[in-house]
Scaffold this active site. Sequence first.
Site, PDB file in Angstrom:
ATOM      1  CB  THR A  11      15.156  49.468 108.692  1.00 32.32           C
ATOM      2  OG1 THR A  11      15.238  49.005 110.049  1.00 32.32           O
ATOM      3  CG2 THR A  11      15.534  50.938 108.644  1.00 32.32           C
ATOM      4  CB  SER A  40      17.792  50.486 111.758  1.00 32.96           C
ATOM      5  OG  SER A  40      17.923  49.091 111.616  1.00 32.96           O
ATOM      6  NE  ARG A  99      -1.055  40.694 117.147  1.00 29.68           N
ATOM      7  CZ  ARG A  99      -0.162  39.866 116.605  1.00 29.68           C
ATOM      8  NH1 ARG A  99      -0.108  38.602 116.996  1.00 29.68           N
ATOM      9  NH2 ARG A  99       0.667  40.309 115.684  1.00 29.68           N
ATOM     10  CB  CYS A 128       0.300  37.271 109.279  1.00 31.39           C
ATOM     11  SG  CYS A 128       1.400  36.108 110.108  1.00 31.39           S
ATOM     12  CB  SER A 158       7.738  37.070 104.098  1.00 34.46           C
ATOM     13  OG  SER A 158       6.365  36.764 104.001  1.00 34.46           O
ATOM     14  N   GLY A 159       6.800  35.782 107.055  1.00 33.09           N
ATOM     15  CA  GLY A 159       6.156  35.995 108.349  1.00 33.09           C
ATOM     16  C   GLY A 159       7.161  36.006 109.493  1.00 33.09           C
ATOM     17  CG  HIS A 241       0.841  33.313 106.087  1.00 30.59           C
ATOM     18  ND1 HIS A 241       2.172  33.175 105.751  1.00 30.59           N
ATOM     19  CD2 HIS A 241       0.831  33.923 107.317  1.00 30.59           C
ATOM     20  CE1 HIS A 241       2.922  33.686 106.728  1.00 30.59           C
ATOM     21  NE2 HIS A 241       2.138  34.145 107.670  1.00 30.59           N
ATOM     22  CG  ASN A 314       2.915  36.609 104.918  1.00 28.86           C
ATOM     23  OD1 ASN A 314       2.955  36.265 103.740  1.00 28.86           O
ATOM     24  ND2 ASN A 314       4.003  36.782 105.635  1.00 28.86           N
TER      25      ASN A 314
END
Lengths: 334, 334
Positions: A11, A40, A99, A128, A158-159, A241, A314
């Site tokens: 979501t 959610s 990562r 991103c 939005s990142g 970006h 991104n």
Amino acid sequence: MGLKVAVVGATGVVGSKMLSILEERNFPADEVKALASSKSAGKKLLYKGKEIVVELARPEAFEGVNIALFSAGGELSKELAPEAAKRGCVVIDNSSAWRMDPEVPLVVPEVNENDIFKNKGIIANPNCSTAQLVLVLWPLHKKYGLKRVVVSTYQAVSGAGKKGIDDLNNQVDAIVNGKEIVCEKFPYQIAFNCIPHIDVFKENGYTKEEMKVIEESRKIMHIDDLAITCTAVRVPVLNSHSESVNVELEKEFDLDEVKDLLSKSPGVALYDDFTKNIYPMPIITTNKDETFVGRIRRDFSVKNGLNLWVVSDNLRKGAALNAVQIAESLINKK
Amino acid sequence: MGLKVAVVGATGVVGSKMLSILEERNFPADEVKALASSKSAGKKLLYKGKEIVVELARPEAFEGVNIALFSAGGELSKELAPEAAKRGCVVIDNSSAWRMDPEVPLVVPEVNENDIFKNKGIIANPNCSTAQLVLVLWPLHKKYGLKRVVVSTYQAVSGAGKKGIDDLNNQVDAIVNGKEIVCEKFPYQIAFNCIPHIDVFKENGYTKEEMKVIEESRKIMHIDDLAITCTAVRVPVLNSHSESVNVELEKEFDLDEVKDLLSKSPGVALYDDFTKNIYPMPIITTNKDETFVGRIRRDFSVKNGLNLWVVSDNLRKGAALNAVQIAESLINKK
């Protein structure tokens, strides 16, 4: 046996983008499950015109799931990714939790697709700003060798997820209508401002975002000692970006040859003709799969210097699209 | 004989800022004249609570004027600055018309005040992005020597004058209210976007803005062969330019020593404590005289590398304030 895919954090901004990209690319899943935290769970989403009910993300939810795309934050990922992997599911995780784990491949398929198949149940999706950067750096490295990279980013809200988008929209609305400015997500007002602070600060004075760009670029391209530095800045842009990228190359280059090389590089769109005001911008790249590169010109301040301007959505290449591409590699190999 | 000052282009964004800065600094003028093109002549302005009528800018208007601050565009400046100088007036010109003329000093007083007194009637005020940059580069150069500089700018719309401000405000208003987006000043929508294109393109693929930063920095600091490159980008900020500045120094440095040096440099305000989220931003620097520097940290990708984040009010230090400071130097010397 059918292919079963789960999207964890379905979501959220990236999770819902994962679902829509699975759908638009006609990903060959026989079943797609949407998972999320208790906040959610129970919500309903549409996938290929069919309603799916969001289930609670918990270890048992991964039984029988082949591939899980995670975008639910580092905490949930640390807890649930091993549980999913234990159940035979391959996790493609968009958080920063895994990562830099040496056991976990960190992948941009156009750069290091083969690393995907070294996974032990978890594959990490890069940050991103890193994904779009290495798409452009990798072909340059293969042909000319990277000597040093200096990156300054111009990153969209939005990142930072839905709360980041809300902050910018609400603040702009407040300013236009003379109301009080409220900061929910960012440490300061982002509307009509630039904030040189993304993610938390490390002891060395860099932000975690900047260190991600540095360390993840090295890991993805397998250049452990790559000389690279970064300044990461949030700007009042909703999505996509931008990056001002300065590169020193080992070998001499011809500028037209560089443009030709990038125009043919997978995932990269050359968008560069200053005589016609053609250069990448967030308003052009949003909702596009490609990473756009332009303003390509020689940097006369150093031997074999090159300036580039790199812009990408991104939420797509920087997050959801790259994760789905990893999933596609996984099933194509099978 | 009293000191007579004229502001040319007095109704523009920079011109009106020149008038207000003359007033707030209590500049010792006995008379202040406001001049402008025929479009604005006849308008009334306030100076120290007194109404002044804008007169037509023409050669005869400079009779008896001691100092004229020009901010009326390159064309008018080319035509009228020599006429004013011929009449014994010293012109301080904010356009780019005279900056690179070898007969014309280009001055940021904190850096090269002495050049002011070599003038032959015209002194040039630098480009906004250059002024704030050299304020920070100059002390670094004097102490450590500049080896190479890589700059990426985040420039506010006020640098493009009233039409630039109107574009951003009108476009934001259009987006908030679901109306059509109109671009009057910029080649593309600037609201929620980044445009890597300021001023016109040169044949080498750089914009004129980028070449100004490169060439003007060299001229002001008297480093003809300074290795410097620039990418100049317009961002949706109303006022104050930000710059991500990467510097290679000749000599080794201690980071605390660099911070101490900058904190004591004229015109510079050190604003740097990441443990308290203290770093420069446009919302902080607007209406301030100082150029703010923060995010100061070692760049580990190169020997003696340094990253800095420099933000300043482009209408003040980047334009009107610097011009008034030059005028102050002129009269203090007399």
